[in-house]
Design a protein around this motif. Structure first.
Motif, mmCIF file in Angstrom:
data_model
loop_
_atom_site.group_PDB
_atom_site.id
_atom_site.type_symbol
_atom_site.label_atom_id
_atom_site.label_comp_id
_atom_site.label_asym_id
_atom_site.label_seq_id
_atom_site.Cartn_x
_atom_site.Cartn_y
_atom_site.Cartn_z
ATOM 1 N N GLU A 201 3.123 -18.264 5.512
ATOM 2 C CA GLU A 201 2.177 -18.583 4.432
ATOM 3 C C GLU A 201 1.075 -17.534 4.335
ATOM 4 N N ARG A 202 0.586 -17.058 5.471
ATOM 5 C CA ARG A 202 -0.456 -16.021 5.458
ATOM 6 C C ARG A 202 0.086 -14.727 4.862
ATOM 7 N N ALA A 203 1.310 -14.361 5.223
ATOM 8 C CA ALA A 203 1.916 -13.154 4.669
ATOM 9 C C ALA A 203 2.113 -13.287 3.158
ATOM 10 N N MET A 204 2.456 -14.487 2.698
ATOM 11 C CA MET A 204 2.584 -14.713 1.258
ATOM 12 C C MET A 204 1.234 -14.520 0.575
ATOM 13 N N GLU A 205 0.187 -15.070 1.164
ATOM 14 C CA GLU A 205 -1.163 -14.909 0.601
ATOM 15 C C GLU A 205 -1.546 -13.439 0.497
ATOM 16 N N LEU A 206 -1.309 -12.695 1.566
ATOM 17 C CA LEU A 206 -1.661 -11.279 1.579
ATOM 18 C C LEU A 206 -0.881 -10.501 0.528
ATOM 19 N N THR A 207 0.386 -10.800 0.398
ATOM 20 C CA THR A 207 1.234 -10.108 -0.572
ATOM 21 C C THR A 207 0.765 -10.408 -1.987
ATOM 22 N N GLU A 208 0.521 -11.672 -2.262
ATOM 23 C CA GLU A 208 0.090 -12.066 -3.606
ATOM 24 C C GLU A 208 -1.296 -11.506 -3.931
ATOM 25 N N LYS A 209 -2.189 -11.527 -2.966
ATOM 26 C CA LYS A 209 -3.544 -11.006 -3.177
ATOM 27 C C LYS A 209 -3.501 -9.501 -3.467
ATOM 28 N N SER A 210 -2.687 -8.765 -2.741
ATOM 29 C CA SER A 210 -2.580 -7.320 -2.972
ATOM 30 C C SER A 210 -1.960 -7.031 -4.336
ATOM 31 N N PHE A 211 -0.988 -7.842 -4.747
ATOM 32 C CA PHE A 211 -0.402 -7.679 -6.077
ATOM 33 C C PHE A 211 -1.470 -7.909 -7.147
ATOM 34 N N ASP A 212 -2.230 -8.990 -7.001
ATOM 35 C CA ASP A 212 -3.294 -9.289 -7.962
ATOM 36 C C ASP A 212 -4.329 -8.163 -8.002
ATOM 37 N N GLU A 213 -4.594 -7.579 -6.851
ATOM 38 C CA GLU A 213 -5.542 -6.473 -6.788
ATOM 39 C C GLU A 213 -5.018 -5.273 -7.580
ATOM 40 N N LYS B 3 1.677 -3.327 1.995
ATOM 41 C CA LYS B 3 1.929 -2.020 1.403
ATOM 42 C C LYS B 3 2.110 -2.207 -0.091
ATOM 43 N N VAL B 4 1.552 -1.278 -0.850
ATOM 44 C CA VAL B 4 1.734 -1.273 -2.294
ATOM 45 C C VAL B 4 2.221 0.130 -2.645
ATOM 46 N N TYR B 5 3.379 0.216 -3.283
ATOM 47 C CA TYR B 5 3.893 1.546 -3.585
ATOM 48 C C TYR B 5 4.716 1.544 -4.862
ATOM 49 N N TRP B 6 4.844 2.735 -5.414
ATOM 50 C CA TRP B 6 5.587 3.002 -6.645
ATOM 51 C C TRP B 6 6.958 3.516 -6.251
ATOM 52 N N PHE B 7 8.021 2.894 -6.790
ATOM 53 C CA PHE B 7 9.374 3.339 -6.499
ATOM 54 C C PHE B 7 10.278 2.963 -7.659
ATOM 55 N N ASN B 8 10.909 3.941 -8.283
ATOM 56 C CA ASN B 8 11.852 3.718 -9.388
ATOM 57 C C ASN B 8 11.276 2.858 -10.515
ATOM 58 N N ASN C 11 8.963 0.803 -10.424
ATOM 59 C CA ASN C 11 8.557 -0.518 -9.956
ATOM 60 C C ASN C 11 7.356 -0.390 -9.030
ATOM 61 N N ILE C 12 6.499 -1.375 -9.121
ATOM 62 C CA ILE C 12 5.433 -1.520 -8.133
ATOM 63 C C ILE C 12 5.971 -2.503 -7.103
ATOM 64 N N TRP C 13 6.036 -2.073 -5.881
ATOM 65 C CA TRP C 13 6.462 -2.922 -4.771
ATOM 66 C C TRP C 13 5.223 -3.314 -3.992
ATOM 67 N N VAL C 14 5.065 -4.589 -3.748
ATOM 68 C CA VAL C 14 4.002 -5.080 -2.884
ATOM 69 C C VAL C 14 4.691 -5.863 -1.783
ATOM 70 N N SER C 15 4.413 -5.490 -0.546
ATOM 71 C CA SER C 15 5.099 -6.171 0.547
ATOM 72 C C SER C 15 4.177 -6.337 1.739
ATOM 73 N N SER C 16 4.456 -7.351 2.508
ATOM 74 C CA SER C 16 3.850 -7.529 3.825
ATOM 75 C C SER C 16 4.966 -7.295 4.813
ATOM 76 N N GLU C 17 4.716 -6.404 5.767
ATOM 77 C CA GLU C 17 5.755 -5.994 6.701
ATOM 78 C C GLU C 17 5.254 -6.135 8.126
ATOM 79 N N LEU C 18 6.065 -6.779 8.950
ATOM 80 C CA LEU C 18 5.690 -7.042 10.340
ATOM 81 C C LEU C 18 6.891 -6.884 11.253
ATOM 82 N N HIS D 220 -1.905 3.665 -3.447
ATOM 83 C CA HIS D 220 -2.407 4.300 -2.230
ATOM 84 C C HIS D 220 -3.740 3.701 -1.802
ATOM 85 N N ASP D 221 -4.650 3.541 -2.759
ATOM 86 C CA ASP D 221 -5.980 3.025 -2.429
ATOM 87 C C ASP D 221 -5.918 1.607 -1.862
ATOM 88 N N ILE D 222 -5.057 0.775 -2.422
ATOM 89 C CA ILE D 222 -4.935 -0.595 -1.907
ATOM 90 C C ILE D 222 -4.297 -0.579 -0.521
#
Length: 153
Positions: free
Chosen positions: A133-145, A106-111, A113-120, A96-98
């Motif tokens: 490429e930017r969406a990949m960066e954002l997704t990976e950065k949020s996962f690392d966070e 979006k970062v969320y808990w489901f079944n 699993n931690i799901w990290v996604s960029s949605e547009l 939620h905080d991220i």
């Protein structure tokens, strides 16, 4: 007689919608596969019909939503074997905080699993190519966070 005609009409509409849904799925799969191959990835269709590929040694998915072909989602999933309610709640709070700080990620808990996604959403389903490429960066950065915050305590 009217009931039969209505039933047949409903059956026909359902059949037509299913065919259109499959057409949209194939169209998006082909679009995503073509782009990823041109960019040097080695994608494949997974059991759910989504496009799976590897980026920085991690599996990512371009999910397919037949009901809205202008919707674009890159997702990374991490399985967490959490059994304690306190750990699950902590994971949800971190998610939620991220998410509340991000614009498209979006970062969320489901079944478990931690799901990290960029949605547009795009007006044209090819719109994803310019931001991929930017969406990949954002997704990976949020996962690392998430991982960093999880390890802090």
């Amino acid at each position: 007689m009217i009931k039969r005609l209505l039933f047949l009409g409903l059956l026909f509409c359902t059949f037509m919608a299913q065919g259109q849904s499959e057409d949209v799925q194939k169209e998006l799969q082909n679009r995503y596969l073509g782009y990823l191959i041109r960019e040097g990835y080695d994608p494949e269709i997974d059991a759910d019909g989504d496009v799976e590929f590897t980026y920085n040694d991690n599996n990512y998915y371009l999910t397919i939503d037949e009901s809205e072909k202008e919707f674009f989602r890159i997702a990374r999933i991490a399985r967490l074997e959490l059994t304690e309610e306190s750990d699950i709640n902590r994971a949800k709070i971190i998610c939620h905080d991220i998410t509340k700080e991000k614009k498209v990620t979006k970062v969320y808990w489901f079944n478990n699993n931690i799901w990290v996604s960029s949605e547009l959403l795009f007006s044209d389903s090819d719109g994803f190519e310019g931001i991929f490429e930017r969406a990949m960066e954002l997704t990976e950065k949020s996962f690392d966070e998430f991982v960093t915050q999880w390890k802090e305590n």
